[in-house]
Design a protein around this motif. Structure first.
Motif, mmCIF file in Angstrom:
data_model
loop_
_atom_site.group_PDB
_atom_site.id
_atom_site.type_symbol
_atom_site.label_atom_id
_atom_site.label_comp_id
_atom_site.label_asym_id
_atom_site.label_seq_id
_atom_site.Cartn_x
_atom_site.Cartn_y
_atom_site.Cartn_z
ATOM 1 N N ILE A 2 47.356 37.425 41.365
ATOM 2 C CA ILE A 2 46.326 36.778 40.544
ATOM 3 C C ILE A 2 44.978 36.774 41.249
ATOM 4 O O ILE A 2 43.948 37.115 40.667
ATOM 5 C CB ILE A 2 46.750 35.339 40.191
ATOM 6 N N MET A 3 44.970 36.391 42.537
ATOM 7 C CA MET A 3 43.720 36.248 43.277
ATOM 8 C C MET A 3 43.319 37.575 43.907
ATOM 9 O O MET A 3 43.741 37.913 45.013
ATOM 10 C CB MET A 3 43.865 35.160 44.351
ATOM 11 N N LEU A 4 42.496 38.339 43.195
ATOM 12 C CA LEU A 4 41.999 39.617 43.678
ATOM 13 C C LEU A 4 40.487 39.562 43.812
ATOM 14 O O LEU A 4 39.831 38.837 43.053
ATOM 15 C CB LEU A 4 42.377 40.748 42.708
ATOM 16 N N PRO A 5 39.906 40.318 44.734
ATOM 17 C CA PRO A 5 38.442 40.366 44.813
ATOM 18 C C PRO A 5 37.876 41.102 43.609
ATOM 19 O O PRO A 5 38.466 42.062 43.115
ATOM 20 C CB PRO A 5 38.203 41.156 46.111
ATOM 21 N N GLY A 6 36.740 40.643 43.125
ATOM 22 C CA GLY A 6 36.133 41.293 41.956
ATOM 23 C C GLY A 6 36.891 40.947 40.690
ATOM 24 O O GLY A 6 37.008 39.771 40.312
ATOM 25 N N VAL A 7 37.434 41.941 40.029
ATOM 26 C CA VAL A 7 38.225 41.726 38.817
ATOM 27 C C VAL A 7 39.542 41.061 39.193
ATOM 28 O O VAL A 7 40.319 41.615 39.978
ATOM 29 C CB VAL A 7 38.499 43.066 38.099
ATOM 30 N N ASP A 8 39.809 39.875 38.650
ATOM 31 C CA ASP A 8 41.020 39.162 39.053
ATOM 32 C C ASP A 8 42.257 39.686 38.321
ATOM 33 O O ASP A 8 42.173 40.544 37.441
ATOM 34 C CB ASP A 8 40.868 37.648 38.854
ATOM 35 N N GLY A 9 43.420 39.141 38.730
ATOM 36 C CA GLY A 9 44.687 39.611 38.174
ATOM 37 C C GLY A 9 44.832 39.375 36.691
ATOM 38 O O GLY A 9 45.471 40.169 35.990
ATOM 39 N N PHE A 10 44.262 38.282 36.186
ATOM 40 C CA PHE A 10 44.341 38.006 34.750
ATOM 41 C C PHE A 10 43.680 39.126 33.954
ATOM 42 O O PHE A 10 44.208 39.594 32.952
ATOM 43 C CB PHE A 10 43.663 36.669 34.417
ATOM 44 N N GLU A 11 42.480 39.548 34.404
ATOM 45 C CA GLU A 11 41.745 40.581 33.686
ATOM 46 C C GLU A 11 42.454 41.931 33.789
ATOM 47 O O GLU A 11 42.481 42.700 32.826
ATOM 48 C CB GLU A 11 40.328 40.694 34.235
ATOM 49 N N VAL A 12 43.042 42.222 34.950
ATOM 50 C CA VAL A 12 43.816 43.458 35.096
ATOM 51 C C VAL A 12 44.981 43.465 34.114
ATOM 52 O O VAL A 12 45.244 44.453 33.435
ATOM 53 C CB VAL A 12 44.339 43.623 36.538
ATOM 54 N N CYS A 13 45.659 42.330 34.017
ATOM 55 C CA CYS A 13 46.795 42.211 33.096
ATOM 56 C C CYS A 13 46.344 42.418 31.656
ATOM 57 O O CYS A 13 46.965 43.171 30.905
ATOM 58 C CB CYS A 13 47.447 40.847 33.268
ATOM 59 N N ARG A 14 45.247 41.774 31.263
ATOM 60 C CA ARG A 14 44.753 41.924 29.891
ATOM 61 C C ARG A 14 44.345 43.361 29.610
ATOM 62 O O ARG A 14 44.585 43.885 28.508
ATOM 63 C CB ARG A 14 43.585 40.966 29.654
ATOM 64 N N SER A 15 43.728 44.021 30.594
ATOM 65 C CA SER A 15 43.298 45.407 30.406
ATOM 66 C C SER A 15 44.491 46.332 30.206
ATOM 67 O O SER A 15 44.465 47.222 29.346
ATOM 68 C CB SER A 15 42.477 45.869 31.616
ATOM 69 N N ILE A 16 45.553 46.119 30.982
ATOM 70 C CA ILE A 16 46.755 46.935 30.838
ATOM 71 C C ILE A 16 47.407 46.679 29.488
ATOM 72 O O ILE A 16 47.849 47.606 28.806
ATOM 73 C CB ILE A 16 47.733 46.659 31.988
ATOM 74 N N ARG A 17 47.426 45.422 29.070
ATOM 75 C CA ARG A 17 48.066 45.073 27.805
ATOM 76 C C ARG A 17 47.369 45.696 26.601
ATOM 77 O O ARG A 17 47.986 45.887 25.554
ATOM 78 C CB ARG A 17 48.120 43.558 27.639
ATOM 79 N N LYS A 18 46.106 46.025 26.730
ATOM 80 C CA LYS A 18 45.392 46.653 25.625
ATOM 81 C C LYS A 18 45.903 48.057 25.345
ATOM 82 O O LYS A 18 45.752 48.562 24.229
ATOM 83 C CB LYS A 18 43.892 46.701 25.929
ATOM 84 N N VAL A 19 46.519 48.675 26.364
ATOM 85 C CA VAL A 19 46.915 50.080 26.213
ATOM 86 C C VAL A 19 48.406 50.329 26.463
ATOM 87 O O VAL A 19 48.890 51.435 26.220
ATOM 88 C CB VAL A 19 46.099 50.977 27.174
#
Length: 225
Positions: free
Chosen positions: A53-70
């Motif tokens: 979850i705690m990532l520099p820059g783009v956090d884990g939540f946003e990465v998860c949402r981005s993957i879920r879009k595709v």
């Protein structure tokens, strides 16, 4: 070969996770931040994604949402603390499961194997189910409400099919953890509650007053005929 993408900014944790997963015979792709994670994910197919979850820059939540879009690829979120807000937010972002640091390599491997078994399971026998305005085409992986197709994640679809194949039967959280996620004793009832809530927002006309996926107080959930 099964490919696991692990997104973790701590080099020591990333190295230990890679070692443990490669010991299971899986190929491991690594990323230290969210931006690179999306590059790696878009470059080649991945079977499971493990995201801190705690990532520099783009956090884990946003990465998860981005993957879920595709993609409906299984996603496990990792949090440094057993914080209900973080856990629920990760699941709401589209994750299938979560782990709290520190975690044992065996537990991580067991959860990944459970997700892979579920993903590769045979198609259900009954192909078409209908409950009023809700239709489920299990062999096609399609769900419609009033004739309009709604998009469910793989976990949400599996959960809905489990309830729909046994209409009016009440399922406890523990039974749903076993049947949908493939494990029980180390599961968490919050997984079920959050996915039920997400499912209702997609298949119910009024999620606050569900007609199909209903709660049986003190017992669990069922699909109402």
């Amino acid at each position: 070969m099964t490919r696991i993408l692990t997104v973790e900014d701590d080099e020591r944790i990333r190295a230990s996770v890679k070692l443990a997963l490669e010991g299971e015979g899986w190929a491991v792709e690594e990323s230290e931040n969210g931006e690179r994670a999306m590059e790696v994910f878009n470059r080649a197919p991945t079977d499971v994604v493990l995201i801190d979850i705690m990532l520099p820059g783009v956090d884990g939540f946003e990465v998860c949402r981005s993957i879920r879009k595709v993609s409906d690829v299984p996603i496990i979120m990792v949090t440094a603390r057993d914080d209900t807000h973080d856990i629920v937010a990760g699941l709401e972002a589209g994750a299938d499961d979560y782990l709290t640091k520190p975690f044992a390599p065996k537990e991580l491997s067991a959860r990944i194997r459970a997700l892979l078994r579920r993903t590769r399971a045979a198609e259900p026998a009954l192909s078409h189910l209908r409950f009023g305005d809700l239709e489920i085409h299990q062999d096609e992986g399609v769900v419609t409400v009033s004739g309009v197709e709604v998009h469910l994640t793989r976990t949400e679809f599996k959960l809905l099919c489990e309830l729909a194949n046994n209409p009016s039967r009440v399922f406890s959280r523990e039974v749903l953890l076993e049947r949908v996620w493939g494990y029980g004793y180390f599961g968490d009832g919050r997984l079920v509650d959050v996915h039920i809530r997400r499912l209702r927002t997609k298949v119910e006309q009024d999620p606050a007053n569900p007609r199909h996926v209903v709660t049986v107080r003190g017992l669990g959930y069922k699909l109402q005929i």
